[in-house]
Write a protein that holds these residues in place. Structure first.
Motif, PDB file in Angstrom:
ATOM      1  N   GLY A 132     -82.695 -83.243  10.807  1.00 48.80           N
ATOM      2  CA  GLY A 132     -82.488 -83.058  12.236  1.00 48.80           C
ATOM      3  C   GLY A 132     -83.099 -84.132  13.106  1.00 48.80           C
ATOM      4  O   GLY A 132     -83.170 -83.969  14.321  1.00 48.80           O
ATOM      5  N   THR A 142     -79.567 -79.623  20.700  1.00 45.79           N
ATOM      6  CA  THR A 142     -79.777 -81.054  20.506  1.00 45.79           C
ATOM      7  C   THR A 142     -80.189 -81.734  21.809  1.00 45.79           C
ATOM      8  O   THR A 142     -79.849 -81.250  22.897  1.00 45.79           O
ATOM      9  CB  THR A 142     -78.499 -81.751  20.006  1.00 45.79           C
ATOM     10  OG1 THR A 142     -77.461 -81.598  20.975  1.00 45.79           O
ATOM     11  CG2 THR A 142     -78.032 -81.203  18.678  1.00 45.79           C
ATOM     12  N   PRO A 189     -87.842 -79.669  14.152  1.00 44.97           N
ATOM     13  CA  PRO A 189     -86.425 -79.999  13.997  1.00 44.97           C
ATOM     14  C   PRO A 189     -85.893 -79.513  12.650  1.00 44.97           C
ATOM     15  O   PRO A 189     -86.655 -79.280  11.706  1.00 44.97           O
ATOM     16  CB  PRO A 189     -86.417 -81.532  14.060  1.00 44.97           C
ATOM     17  CG  PRO A 189     -87.665 -81.890  14.806  1.00 44.97           C
ATOM     18  CD  PRO A 189     -88.675 -80.853  14.396  1.00 44.97           C
ATOM     19  N   PHE A 242     -82.695 -85.387  18.229  1.00 45.27           N
ATOM     20  CA  PHE A 242     -83.268 -84.207  17.592  1.00 45.27           C
ATOM     21  C   PHE A 242     -82.237 -83.088  17.580  1.00 45.27           C
ATOM     22  O   PHE A 242     -81.542 -82.852  18.571  1.00 45.27           O
ATOM     23  CB  PHE A 242     -84.501 -83.717  18.364  1.00 45.27           C
ATOM     24  CG  PHE A 242     -85.682 -84.644  18.284  1.00 45.27           C
ATOM     25  CD1 PHE A 242     -86.531 -84.620  17.188  1.00 45.27           C
ATOM     26  CD2 PHE A 242     -85.952 -85.546  19.304  1.00 45.27           C
ATOM     27  CE1 PHE A 242     -87.625 -85.470  17.115  1.00 45.27           C
ATOM     28  CE2 PHE A 242     -87.038 -86.401  19.244  1.00 45.27           C
ATOM     29  CZ  PHE A 242     -87.872 -86.363  18.140  1.00 45.27           C
ATOM     30  N   SER A 243     -82.147 -82.385  16.452  1.00 44.89           N
ATOM     31  CA  SER A 243     -81.348 -81.167  16.362  1.00 44.89           C
ATOM     32  C   SER A 243     -82.188 -80.121  15.638  1.00 44.89           C
ATOM     33  O   SER A 243     -83.072 -80.456  14.852  1.00 44.89           O
ATOM     34  CB  SER A 243     -80.014 -81.420  15.658  1.00 44.89           C
ATOM     35  OG  SER A 243     -80.222 -81.879  14.345  1.00 44.89           O
ATOM     36  N   PHE A 244     -81.898 -78.862  15.925  1.00 45.82           N
ATOM     37  CA  PHE A 244     -82.758 -77.773  15.478  1.00 45.82           C
ATOM     38  C   PHE A 244     -81.964 -76.697  14.762  1.00 45.82           C
ATOM     39  O   PHE A 244     -80.785 -76.462  15.052  1.00 45.82           O
ATOM     40  CB  PHE A 244     -83.481 -77.155  16.681  1.00 45.82           C
ATOM     41  CG  PHE A 244     -84.430 -78.114  17.343  1.00 45.82           C
ATOM     42  CD1 PHE A 244     -85.771 -78.095  17.027  1.00 45.82           C
ATOM     43  CD2 PHE A 244     -83.974 -79.068  18.240  1.00 45.82           C
ATOM     44  CE1 PHE A 244     -86.650 -79.002  17.604  1.00 45.82           C
ATOM     45  CE2 PHE A 244     -84.840 -79.984  18.826  1.00 45.82           C
ATOM     46  CZ  PHE A 244     -86.173 -79.945  18.507  1.00 45.82           C
TER      47      PHE A 244
END
Length: 121
Positions: free
Chosen positions: A17, A115, A13, A51-53
């Motif tokens: 994130g 996400t 992430p 979660f974000s990347f």
């Protein structure tokens, strides 16, 4: 901050994130009385992990999407908590995922804003 889904290492992430939220689960008799007084009991507190990347390559996006968007209902995840020392394990189901298709650079397409939420079973 490593992320594993079903014991498979996923792309990490983004910085900042991983967001964790506690969700109270109320019993089925919860509600307001005629006098507007709240009644009920909390039976559980479950976690939702968002979660974000950072920008992903097509291969990285596919690796995540193969798991997050498949028809299997429940998955095991492991990730490192924000202090970097605690590994958290949860059985979860996934929300819908989303991403932006970013312009290609050097004949490589990148995907941004990827996400999804992992919601504790």
């Amino acid at each position: 901050m490593p992320l594993y889904i079903d014991n498979i290492k996923m792309p990490e992430p983004a910085i900042k994130g991983v967001k964790r939220q506690s969700n109270k689960v109320w019993d089925s008799s919860t509600g307001r009385s005629v006098s507007a007084y709240m009644n009920g009991s909390i039976t559980e507190v479950k976690k939702t992990v968002s979660f974000s990347f950072a920008p992903l390559t097509k291969e990285e996006l596919d690796r995540l999407e193969d798991v997050v968007s498949e028809k299997t209902a429940f998955h095991d995840i492991e990730y490192t908590d924000t202090d970097g020392n605690t590994i958290l394990s949860l059985t979860v189901y996934f929300s819908d995922s989303s991403h932006t298709i970013y312009s290609a650079a050097k004949k490589q397409r990148y995907y941004t804003d990827y996400t999804f939420d992992a919601i504790e079973r």
